[in-house]
Design a protein around this motif. Structure first.
Motif, PDB file in Angstrom:
ATOM      1  N   ARG A 105       2.716   1.687  -3.368  1.00 37.28           N
ATOM      2  CA  ARG A 105       1.517   2.083  -4.581  1.00 37.28           C
ATOM      3  C   ARG A 105       1.377   3.612  -4.160  1.00 37.28           C
ATOM      4  O   ARG A 105       1.195   4.474  -5.230  1.00 37.28           O
ATOM      5  CB  ARG A 105       0.293   1.306  -4.152  1.00 37.28           C
ATOM      6  CG  ARG A 105      -0.732   1.779  -5.491  1.00 37.28           C
ATOM      7  CD  ARG A 105      -1.993   1.055  -5.236  1.00 37.28           C
ATOM      8  NE  ARG A 105      -2.640   0.842  -4.007  1.00 37.28           N
ATOM      9  CZ  ARG A 105      -3.341   0.331  -3.659  1.00 37.28           C
ATOM     10  NH1 ARG A 105      -3.878  -0.624  -4.450  1.00 37.28           N
ATOM     11  NH2 ARG A 105      -4.031   0.023  -2.461  1.00 37.28           N
ATOM     12  N   GLN A 106       1.250   4.162  -2.860  1.00 41.11           N
ATOM     13  CA  GLN A 106       0.911   5.563  -2.817  1.00 41.11           C
ATOM     14  C   GLN A 106       2.164   6.341  -3.313  1.00 41.11           C
ATOM     15  O   GLN A 106       2.124   7.673  -3.614  1.00 41.11           O
ATOM     16  CB  GLN A 106       0.733   5.646  -1.096  1.00 41.11           C
ATOM     17  CG  GLN A 106       0.242   7.105  -1.097  1.00 41.11           C
ATOM     18  CD  GLN A 106       0.037   7.213   0.426  1.00 41.11           C
ATOM     19  OE1 GLN A 106       0.354   6.408   1.396  1.00 41.11           O
ATOM     20  NE2 GLN A 106      -0.468   8.351   1.085  1.00 41.11           N
TER      21      GLN A 106
ATOM     22  N   PRO B 159       0.788  -1.552  -0.097  1.00 43.23           N
ATOM     23  CA  PRO B 159       0.010   0.019  -0.012  1.00 43.23           C
ATOM     24  C   PRO B 159       0.814   1.136   0.093  1.00 43.23           C
ATOM     25  O   PRO B 159       0.301   2.287  -0.936  1.00 43.23           O
ATOM     26  CB  PRO B 159      -0.969  -0.169   1.458  1.00 43.23           C
ATOM     27  CG  PRO B 159      -1.037  -1.472   1.723  1.00 43.23           C
ATOM     28  CD  PRO B 159       0.501  -2.129   1.259  1.00 43.23           C
TER      29      PRO B 159
END
Length: 231
Positions: A115-116, A112
Protein backbone atom coordinates in the motif's frame (compact mmCIF):
# COMPACT_ATOMS: atom_id res chain seq x y z
CA UNK A 1 33.89 2.84 -2.26
CA UNK A 2 33.24 -0.43 -4.10
CA UNK A 3 32.26 -0.20 -7.73
CA UNK A 4 28.65 -0.68 -8.69
CA UNK A 5 27.82 -4.21 -9.67
CA UNK A 6 25.87 -4.50 -12.86
CA UNK A 7 24.53 -7.90 -13.78
CA UNK A 8 24.28 -8.86 -17.41
CA UNK A 9 21.95 -11.59 -18.56
CA UNK A 10 21.69 -13.17 -21.98
CA UNK A 11 17.96 -12.52 -22.07
CA UNK A 12 18.63 -8.78 -22.24
CA UNK A 13 20.05 -9.18 -25.76
CA UNK A 14 17.60 -11.76 -27.08
CA UNK A 15 14.97 -9.34 -28.38
CA UNK A 16 17.17 -7.03 -30.44
CA UNK A 17 19.44 -9.89 -31.49
CA UNK A 18 16.53 -11.95 -32.73
CA UNK A 19 15.17 -9.02 -34.72
CA UNK A 20 18.57 -8.23 -36.23
CA UNK A 21 19.28 -11.83 -37.23
CA UNK A 22 15.81 -12.41 -38.64
CA UNK A 23 15.95 -9.20 -40.67
CA UNK A 24 19.37 -10.00 -42.10
CA UNK A 25 18.36 -13.60 -42.77
CA UNK A 26 15.28 -12.43 -44.66
CA UNK A 27 17.42 -10.14 -46.78
CA UNK A 28 19.93 -12.85 -47.62
CA UNK A 29 17.42 -15.63 -48.29
CA UNK A 30 14.96 -13.50 -50.29
CA UNK A 31 17.54 -11.87 -52.52
CA UNK A 32 19.67 -14.99 -52.96
CA UNK A 33 16.56 -16.98 -53.87
CA UNK A 34 15.61 -14.38 -56.46
CA UNK A 35 19.09 -14.47 -57.94
CA UNK A 36 19.27 -18.27 -58.06
CA UNK A 37 15.81 -18.50 -59.54
CA UNK A 38 16.48 -15.99 -62.30
CA UNK A 39 19.99 -17.31 -62.95
CA UNK A 40 18.66 -20.87 -63.28
CA UNK A 41 16.40 -19.63 -66.05
CA UNK A 42 19.55 -18.66 -68.02
CA UNK A 43 18.67 -14.98 -67.88
CA UNK A 44 21.15 -12.34 -69.04
CA UNK A 45 23.61 -11.16 -66.40
CA UNK A 46 22.31 -7.60 -66.50
CA UNK A 47 18.78 -8.78 -65.81
CA UNK A 48 20.00 -10.87 -62.86
CA UNK A 49 21.71 -7.83 -61.33
CA UNK A 50 18.60 -5.74 -61.90
CA UNK A 51 16.50 -8.43 -60.22
CA UNK A 52 18.81 -8.49 -57.21
CA UNK A 53 18.70 -4.72 -56.79
CA UNK A 54 14.94 -4.64 -57.26
CA UNK A 55 14.58 -7.42 -54.69
CA UNK A 56 16.72 -5.49 -52.21
CA UNK A 57 14.72 -2.28 -52.57
CA UNK A 58 11.32 -3.96 -52.72
CA UNK A 59 12.11 -6.20 -49.76
CA UNK A 60 13.36 -3.34 -47.63
CA UNK A 61 10.31 -1.22 -48.41
CA UNK A 62 7.99 -4.15 -47.78
CA UNK A 63 9.61 -4.86 -44.42
CA UNK A 64 9.45 -1.17 -43.47
CA UNK A 65 5.80 -0.86 -44.51
CA UNK A 66 4.72 -4.01 -42.71
CA UNK A 67 6.58 -3.05 -39.56
CA UNK A 68 5.19 0.49 -39.62
CA UNK A 69 1.60 -0.69 -40.00
CA UNK A 70 2.00 -3.35 -37.32
CA UNK A 71 3.69 -1.10 -34.77
CA UNK A 72 1.30 1.76 -35.53
CA UNK A 73 -1.60 -0.53 -34.66
CA UNK A 74 0.18 -1.41 -31.43
CA UNK A 75 0.75 2.29 -30.70
CA UNK A 76 -2.93 3.06 -31.30
CA UNK A 77 -3.92 0.29 -28.93
CA UNK A 78 -1.52 1.57 -26.27
CA UNK A 79 -2.90 5.10 -26.57
CA UNK A 80 -6.46 3.85 -26.21
CA UNK A 81 -5.61 1.71 -23.20
CA UNK A 82 -3.71 4.56 -21.51
CA UNK A 83 -6.60 6.95 -22.15
CA UNK A 84 -8.97 4.45 -20.57
CA UNK A 85 -6.64 4.04 -17.58
CA UNK A 86 -6.41 7.81 -17.14
CA UNK A 87 -10.21 8.04 -17.18
CA UNK A 88 -10.41 5.37 -14.49
CA UNK A 89 -7.88 7.29 -12.37
CA UNK A 90 -9.89 10.48 -12.75
CA UNK A 91 -13.14 8.71 -11.92
CA UNK A 92 -12.03 6.69 -8.87
CA UNK A 93 -8.49 7.30 -7.66
CA UNK A 94 -8.83 5.30 -4.39
CA UNK A 95 -10.05 2.26 -6.30
CA UNK A 96 -7.03 2.43 -8.63
CA UNK A 97 -4.80 2.72 -5.55
CA UNK A 98 -6.31 -0.45 -4.15
CA UNK A 99 -5.87 -2.17 -7.50
CA UNK A 100 -2.18 -1.29 -7.67
CA UNK A 101 -1.73 -2.36 -4.05
CA UNK A 102 -3.25 -5.74 -4.87
CA UNK A 103 -0.81 -6.14 -7.76
CA UNK A 104 2.16 -5.62 -5.46
CA UNK A 105 0.71 -8.00 -2.89
CA UNK A 106 0.43 -10.69 -5.57
CA UNK A 107 4.07 -10.06 -6.39
CA UNK A 108 5.10 -10.86 -2.83
CA UNK A 109 4.99 -7.62 -0.80
CA UNK A 110 3.27 -7.47 2.56
CA UNK A 111 0.04 -5.50 2.42
CA UNK A 112 1.26 -2.44 4.42
CA UNK A 113 4.38 -2.16 2.29
CA UNK A 114 2.44 -2.75 -0.93
CA UNK A 115 0.00 0.00 0.00
CA UNK A 116 2.85 2.38 0.81
CA UNK A 117 4.66 1.64 -2.44
CA UNK A 118 1.46 2.14 -4.45
CA UNK A 119 0.82 5.43 -2.65
CA UNK A 120 4.33 6.76 -3.33
CA UNK A 121 4.40 5.72 -6.96
CA UNK A 122 0.95 7.10 -7.69
CA UNK A 123 1.85 10.38 -6.00
CA UNK A 124 4.82 10.64 -8.36
CA UNK A 125 3.18 9.40 -11.58
CA UNK A 126 -0.12 7.58 -11.22
CA UNK A 127 -0.62 6.82 -14.91
CA UNK A 128 2.99 5.73 -15.33
CA UNK A 129 2.75 3.37 -12.37
CA UNK A 130 -0.41 1.72 -13.67
CA UNK A 131 0.90 1.61 -17.23
CA UNK A 132 4.04 -0.17 -16.12
CA UNK A 133 2.76 -2.52 -13.42
CA UNK A 134 -0.83 -3.13 -14.51
CA UNK A 135 -0.64 -2.89 -18.29
CA UNK A 136 3.00 -3.80 -18.91
CA UNK A 137 3.69 -0.59 -20.86
CA UNK A 138 6.87 1.40 -20.17
CA UNK A 139 9.02 3.95 -21.96
CA UNK A 140 11.32 1.15 -23.07
CA UNK A 141 8.56 -1.01 -24.53
CA UNK A 142 6.39 1.76 -26.05
CA UNK A 143 5.68 1.29 -29.74
CA UNK A 144 7.66 3.58 -32.07
CA UNK A 145 6.44 3.01 -35.65
CA UNK A 146 8.99 5.10 -37.57
CA UNK A 147 11.93 3.77 -35.59
CA UNK A 148 10.72 0.19 -36.05
CA UNK A 149 10.16 0.68 -39.79
CA UNK A 150 13.61 2.19 -40.36
CA UNK A 151 15.33 -0.51 -38.31
CA UNK A 152 13.50 -3.27 -40.18
CA UNK A 153 14.41 -1.82 -43.58
CA UNK A 154 18.06 -1.43 -42.56
CA UNK A 155 18.32 -4.99 -41.25
CA UNK A 156 16.86 -6.42 -44.45
CA UNK A 157 19.09 -4.23 -46.63
CA UNK A 158 22.24 -5.29 -44.82
CA UNK A 159 21.44 -8.93 -45.47
CA UNK A 160 20.31 -8.40 -49.05
CA UNK A 161 23.47 -6.49 -49.95
CA UNK A 162 25.60 -9.65 -49.96
CA UNK A 163 23.76 -11.61 -52.69
CA UNK A 164 23.23 -8.38 -54.64
CA UNK A 165 26.97 -7.71 -54.63
CA UNK A 166 27.73 -11.30 -55.63
CA UNK A 167 25.26 -11.02 -58.51
CA UNK A 168 26.94 -7.82 -59.67
CA UNK A 169 30.58 -8.88 -59.29
CA UNK A 170 30.72 -12.63 -59.89
CA UNK A 171 31.40 -13.89 -63.43
CA UNK A 172 28.30 -15.27 -65.08
CA UNK A 173 29.84 -18.76 -65.27
CA UNK A 174 30.07 -19.09 -61.48
CA UNK A 175 27.28 -16.73 -60.43
CA UNK A 176 24.84 -19.44 -59.34
CA UNK A 177 27.22 -21.47 -57.11
CA UNK A 178 28.87 -18.30 -55.80
CA UNK A 179 25.52 -16.83 -54.76
CA UNK A 180 24.34 -20.04 -53.14
CA UNK A 181 27.58 -20.77 -51.30
CA UNK A 182 28.11 -17.23 -50.02
CA UNK A 183 24.51 -17.03 -48.85
CA UNK A 184 24.65 -20.34 -46.99
CA UNK A 185 27.98 -19.53 -45.36
CA UNK A 186 26.82 -16.11 -44.19
CA UNK A 187 23.52 -17.55 -42.94
CA UNK A 188 25.39 -20.27 -41.05
CA UNK A 189 27.62 -17.65 -39.42
CA UNK A 190 24.61 -15.53 -38.44
CA UNK A 191 22.79 -18.54 -37.03
CA UNK A 192 25.85 -19.59 -35.04
CA UNK A 193 26.43 -16.10 -33.63
CA UNK A 194 22.81 -15.76 -32.63
CA UNK A 195 22.82 -19.15 -30.91
CA UNK A 196 26.07 -18.43 -29.08
CA UNK A 197 24.96 -14.99 -27.93
CA UNK A 198 21.70 -16.45 -26.66
CA UNK A 199 23.44 -19.27 -24.80
CA UNK A 200 21.98 -21.98 -27.04
CA UNK A 201 23.84 -24.76 -28.84
CA UNK A 202 25.56 -23.47 -31.96
CA UNK A 203 25.26 -26.64 -34.05
CA UNK A 204 21.45 -26.92 -34.16
CA UNK A 205 21.12 -23.19 -34.84
CA UNK A 206 23.48 -23.37 -37.81
CA UNK A 207 21.95 -26.55 -39.22
CA UNK A 208 18.41 -25.20 -38.92
CA UNK A 209 19.03 -21.93 -40.75
CA UNK A 210 21.25 -23.49 -43.42
CA UNK A 211 18.79 -26.31 -44.15
CA UNK A 212 15.71 -24.14 -44.59
CA UNK A 213 17.62 -21.49 -46.52
CA UNK A 214 19.08 -24.11 -48.87
CA UNK A 215 15.58 -25.49 -49.38
CA UNK A 216 14.24 -22.04 -50.25
CA UNK A 217 17.00 -21.39 -52.76
CA UNK A 218 16.69 -24.89 -54.18
CA UNK A 219 12.96 -24.48 -54.81
CA UNK A 220 13.57 -21.08 -56.41
CA UNK A 221 16.29 -22.52 -58.64
CA UNK A 222 14.00 -25.39 -59.63
CA UNK A 223 11.19 -23.02 -60.58
CA UNK A 224 13.62 -20.83 -62.55
CA UNK A 225 15.03 -23.84 -64.41
CA UNK A 226 11.53 -25.11 -65.18
CA UNK A 227 10.29 -21.85 -66.64
CA UNK A 228 13.60 -21.26 -68.36
CA UNK A 229 13.33 -24.64 -70.07
CA UNK A 230 9.73 -23.93 -71.10
CA UNK A 231 10.74 -20.55 -72.51
Amino acid sequence: MPGRHKERHRLESISWLRAAVLGANDGIVSTASLVTGVASAHTAHGSIVLTAMAGLVAGAMSMATGEYVSVSSQADTEKAVLAQEQAELDADFPREHRELTAIYVRRGLDFPLARQVAEKLMAHDALGAHARDELGISKVTRARPLQAALASACRFSVGATLPAMIAALAPESVLLPATTLSALVSLGILGGLAAKAGGAKVGPGVIRVVFWSALAMGVSAGVGALFGAVA
